[in-house]
Design a protein around this motif. Structure first.
Motif, PDB file in Angstrom:
ATOM      1  N   UNK A  51       0.838  -1.193   0.000  1.00 15.53           N
ATOM      2  CA  UNK A  51       0.000   0.000   0.000  1.00 15.53           C
ATOM      3  C   UNK A  51       0.875   1.247   0.000  1.00 15.53           C
ATOM      4  N   UNK A  52       0.480   2.285  -0.743  1.00 20.02           N
ATOM      5  CA  UNK A  52       1.283   3.515  -0.739  1.00 20.02           C
ATOM      6  C   UNK A  52       1.477   4.043   0.671  1.00 20.02           C
ATOM      7  N   UNK A  53       2.714   4.373   1.047  1.00 22.64           N
ATOM      8  CA  UNK A  53       2.953   4.839   2.415  1.00 22.64           C
ATOM      9  C   UNK A  53       2.776   6.329   2.602  1.00 22.64           C
ATOM     10  N   UNK A  62      19.290  -5.253   2.392  1.00 23.28           N
ATOM     11  CA  UNK A  62      20.311  -6.047   1.717  1.00 23.28           C
ATOM     12  C   UNK A  62      20.352  -5.783   0.223  1.00 23.28           C
ATOM     13  N   UNK A  63      19.185  -5.584  -0.370  1.00 21.99           N
ATOM     14  CA  UNK A  63      19.138  -5.358  -1.816  1.00 21.99           C
ATOM     15  C   UNK A  63      17.900  -4.549  -2.161  1.00 21.99           C
ATOM     16  N   UNK A  64      17.959  -3.862  -3.312  1.00 21.44           N
ATOM     17  CA  UNK A  64      16.814  -3.103  -3.785  1.00 21.44           C
ATOM     18  C   UNK A  64      16.628  -1.790  -3.050  1.00 21.44           C
ATOM     19  N   UNK A  65      15.404  -1.294  -3.124  1.00 22.13           N
ATOM     20  CA  UNK A  65      15.057  -0.002  -2.541  1.00 22.13           C
ATOM     21  C   UNK A  65      13.669  -0.091  -1.922  1.00 22.13           C
ATOM     22  N   UNK A  66      13.544   0.430  -0.721  1.00 21.71           N
ATOM     23  CA  UNK A  66      12.279   0.366   0.013  1.00 21.71           C
ATOM     24  C   UNK A  66      11.922   1.751   0.530  1.00 21.71           C
ATOM     25  N   UNK A  67      10.646   2.112   0.409  1.00 15.55           N
ATOM     26  CA  UNK A  67      10.159   3.341   1.031  1.00 15.55           C
ATOM     27  C   UNK A  67       9.635   3.010   2.419  1.00 15.55           C
ATOM     28  N   UNK A  68      10.112   3.737   3.395  1.00 22.04           N
ATOM     29  CA  UNK A  68       9.633   3.613   4.765  1.00 22.04           C
ATOM     30  C   UNK A  68       8.835   4.858   5.123  1.00 22.04           C
ATOM     31  N   UNK A  69       7.599   4.659   5.513  1.00 21.69           N
ATOM     32  CA  UNK A  69       6.856   5.776   6.107  1.00 21.69           C
ATOM     33  C   UNK A  69       6.966   5.612   7.613  1.00 21.69           C
ATOM     34  N   UNK A 114       4.465   2.847  11.312  1.00 23.82           N
ATOM     35  CA  UNK A 114       5.393   2.611  10.215  1.00 23.82           C
ATOM     36  C   UNK A 114       4.767   1.692   9.173  1.00 23.82           C
ATOM     37  N   UNK A 115       5.128   1.949   7.918  1.00 22.31           N
ATOM     38  CA  UNK A 115       4.732   1.086   6.798  1.00 22.31           C
ATOM     39  C   UNK A 115       5.838   1.106   5.759  1.00 22.31           C
TER      40      UNK A 115
END
Length: 208
Positions: A134-136, A156-163, A185-186
């Motif tokens: 879900x969009x954060x 470890x890998x990739x890219x994550x958005x943290x809200x 947090x999401x």
């Protein structure tokens, strides 16, 4: 599936039953009401001091909505300490099936890296499929995504958005963080490739 053979096995099994029960928001009385044993006997099982028959473990697993085999991970090893404490990559136990929210809603799936849930903290490997979650971004509500404890992780890998609260933070491979889990947090993976993250969480909690 088998029953616990040693005192250490019985204590581990009992502790994990307790943690899954607590994650389901059930008291000893709640769970025992669905079983052919008393709350007092169930308490002894959780302490590792009472025997659990296969039939009773099947009852417990059904009431907790967990496959009974989950409580008996594959643990090959040359010695008893290796087999008790080391988790080979191919033998990781899934956690996502225990959550109240689906993998699609959460945007990730989890596997248990620790050898047991019975400690004071535990390690998880999270895999974020491409473009899921879900969009954060605010003002989306975050009810249910804040709880007691603390979380530490490294991407470890990739890219994550943290809200985190009202902020949206981009995390890339090598980035790490820690925060009290009382801050809502999401997460979301907006990239076209999978992202992975390793967590340390305390206390043990397997509910989303």
């Amino acid at each position: 599936m088998s029953t616990a053979d040693t005192k250490a096995d019985a204590e581990r099994l009992g502790a994990e039953i307790r943690e899954v029960r607590k994650a389901r928001g059930m008291t000893l009385k709640d769970l025992s009401a669905q079983l052919s044993c008393s709350a007092a006997y169930l308490s002894r099982i959780e302490l590792g001091t009472a025997r659990v028959s296969k039939a009773l473990l099947d009852e417990i697993s059904a009431a907790l909505q967990v496959d009974a085999d989950w409580f008996f991970p594959k643990r090959p090893g040359a010695g008893p300490l290796e087999s008790r404490h080391v988790v080979r990559a191919e033998n990781r136990r899934p956690l996502s099936g225990m959550y109240t929210r689906s993998k699609e809603e959460l945007g990730f799936e989890d596997a248990l890296l620790s050898s047991t849930l019975s400690g004071q903290c535990y390690l998880i490997l999270s895999r974020f499929p491409p473009c899921e979650g879900a969009p954060p971004e605010p003002p989306e509500p975050l009810e249910g995504y804040a709880f007691e404890g603390e979380q530490h992780a490294i991407v470890l890998s990739g890219e994550v958005e943290l809200r985190l609260g009202d902020e949206v933070i981009v995390l890339r491979a090598g980035d790490s963080f820690s925060y009290p889990a009382t801050i809502a947090h999401r997460f979301r993976n907006r990239r076209a490739e999978e992202a992975t993250m390793v967590w340390a969480m305390s206390p043990v909690r397997i509910t989303w």
